[in-house]
Design an enzyme around this catalytic site. Structure first.
Site, PDB file in Angstrom:
ATOM      1  N   ASP A 284     -20.692  25.194 -44.979  1.00  0.00           N
ATOM      2  CA  ASP A 284     -19.324  24.718 -45.201  1.00  0.00           C
ATOM      3  C   ASP A 284     -18.654  25.437 -46.360  1.00  0.00           C
ATOM      4  OD1 ASP A 284     -21.012  23.560 -47.093  1.00  0.00           O
ATOM      5  OD2 ASP A 284     -20.715  21.519 -46.394  1.00  0.00           O
TER       6      ASP A 284
ATOM      7  N   ASN B 208     -23.717   8.978 -48.671  1.00  0.00           N
ATOM      8  CA  ASN B 208     -23.264   8.195 -47.513  1.00  0.00           C
ATOM      9  C   ASN B 208     -23.857   8.720 -46.208  1.00  0.00           C
ATOM     10  OD1 ASN B 208     -21.867  10.553 -47.173  1.00  0.00           O
ATOM     11  ND2 ASN B 208     -19.822   9.648 -47.155  1.00  0.00           N
TER      12      ASN B 208
ATOM     13  N   HIS C 116     -23.879  11.894 -45.197  1.00  0.00           N
ATOM     14  CA  HIS C 116     -23.243  13.067 -44.585  1.00  0.00           C
ATOM     15  C   HIS C 116     -24.157  14.286 -44.669  1.00  0.00           C
ATOM     16  CE1 HIS C 116     -21.301  14.059 -48.673  1.00  0.00           C
ATOM     17  NE2 HIS C 116     -21.802  15.217 -48.321  1.00  0.00           N
TER      18      HIS C 116
ATOM     19  N   GLU D   8     -18.698  13.761 -42.335  1.00  0.00           N
ATOM     20  CA  GLU D   8     -18.648  12.429 -42.923  1.00  0.00           C
ATOM     21  C   GLU D   8     -18.970  11.380 -41.842  1.00  0.00           C
ATOM     22  OE1 GLU D   8     -18.511  12.091 -46.001  1.00  0.00           O
ATOM     23  OE2 GLU D   8     -16.947  13.287 -46.966  1.00  0.00           O
TER      24      GLU D   8
END
Ligand code: GLP
Length: 249
Positions: free
Chosen positions: A74, A143, A145, A150
């Site tokens: 990314d 979380n 990800h 996400e």
């Protein structure tokens, strides 16, 4: 990718340094077996010990990176590769400038692409054109990800422009002078793209990752926890330190 669910291999090391060493040894074995391998690489603080060990291996003459290809997961939209918080800068600083990698074989999404959506689609296509990713390194967000996928990212998502959650922006603000400087969008390989890698190693260290790790490995796969979707991949290895593994039963 079939819809069967697979148990990942889980390796627990005492601390982050030992976990990084283990991942670097796995990576070295892969490169020695296949000198022209295509590696998928990750950023964040977690893989830094891995990159340090890979540099050590190279300096000792134990491994040759001249034929490898790399694709990073990314990049932030809006940051140039010279920006200190860009993932391109990170990779150059933490790994590439220290080893004998061929820069023409390095691939990282361009945060300044004129048309980020089109660039993302081309990036995805290029992975396929070059034969796919043989070995993918992943971190994990608190979380759940992976890359910048996400919660609620689709299982078949491809490389695309994504909006970051407030939790991720807050977590990554530590690398910037202030939270308002953290880009709100990124180009990220999709879950579907990642799951096409032949082999996947997810490295997680520290207690902040323990809930995400328990959800990813022990709860049924759900798009609410993107890493849990790795249960559909038949060759995933988790390398954890004791803290990150603390909530596994
Ligand atoms: C970012 C990256 C992820 C990484 C995550 C965790 O969101 N896009 O690839 O896994 O941060 O980072 P850290 O290793 O610093 O906890």
């Amino acid at each position: 990718m079939s819809q069967a669910v697979y148990q990942p291999k889980v390796i627990v090391e005492p601390d982050a340094c030992a976990a990084g060493q283990t991942v670097a040894e796995i990576c070295q074995t892969e490169v020695l077996k296949q000198p022209g391998i295509t590696l998928g690489l990750a950023t964040g603080s977690t893989p830094i010990p891995v990159y340090q060990k890979l540099i050590d291996q190279y300096k000792k003459g134990e491994v040759d990176f001249s034929q490898i290809n790399t694709f990073n997961l990314d990049e932030y939209v809006g940051l140039s590769g010279d920006h200190r918080q860009s993932f391109r800068f990170f990779m150059r600083d933490q790994l590439f400038r220290h080893i004998n990698i061929d820069q023409t074989r390095v691939h990282i999404p361009d945060g300044l692409a004129d048309d980020p959506d089109q660039h993302a689609a081309q990036y995805d296509a290029l992975i396929n054109q070059l034969g796919g990713i043989d070995w993918q390194l992943l971190g994990i967000g608190s979380n759940g990800h992976i890359a910048f996928n996400e919660p609620a990212s689709a299982i078949d998502s491809r490389t695309r422009v994504v909006e970051l959650t407030e939790e991720t922006i807050a977590a990554n603000a530590r690398f910037f002078d202030s939270p308002v400087q953290v880009p709100r969008r990124a180009i990220s390989m999709g879950i579907g793209t990642i799951c096409e890698a032949k082999r996947i190693v997810l490295l997680a260290t520290g207690s902040a990752k323990s809930d995400a790790i328990a959800a990813a490995i022990q709860r049924p796969p759900t798009e609410d926890c993107p890493a849990s979707l790795l249960q559909y991949h038949r060759d995933v290895t988790y390398v954890l330190d004791a803290q990150a593994s603390a909530k596994l039963r």
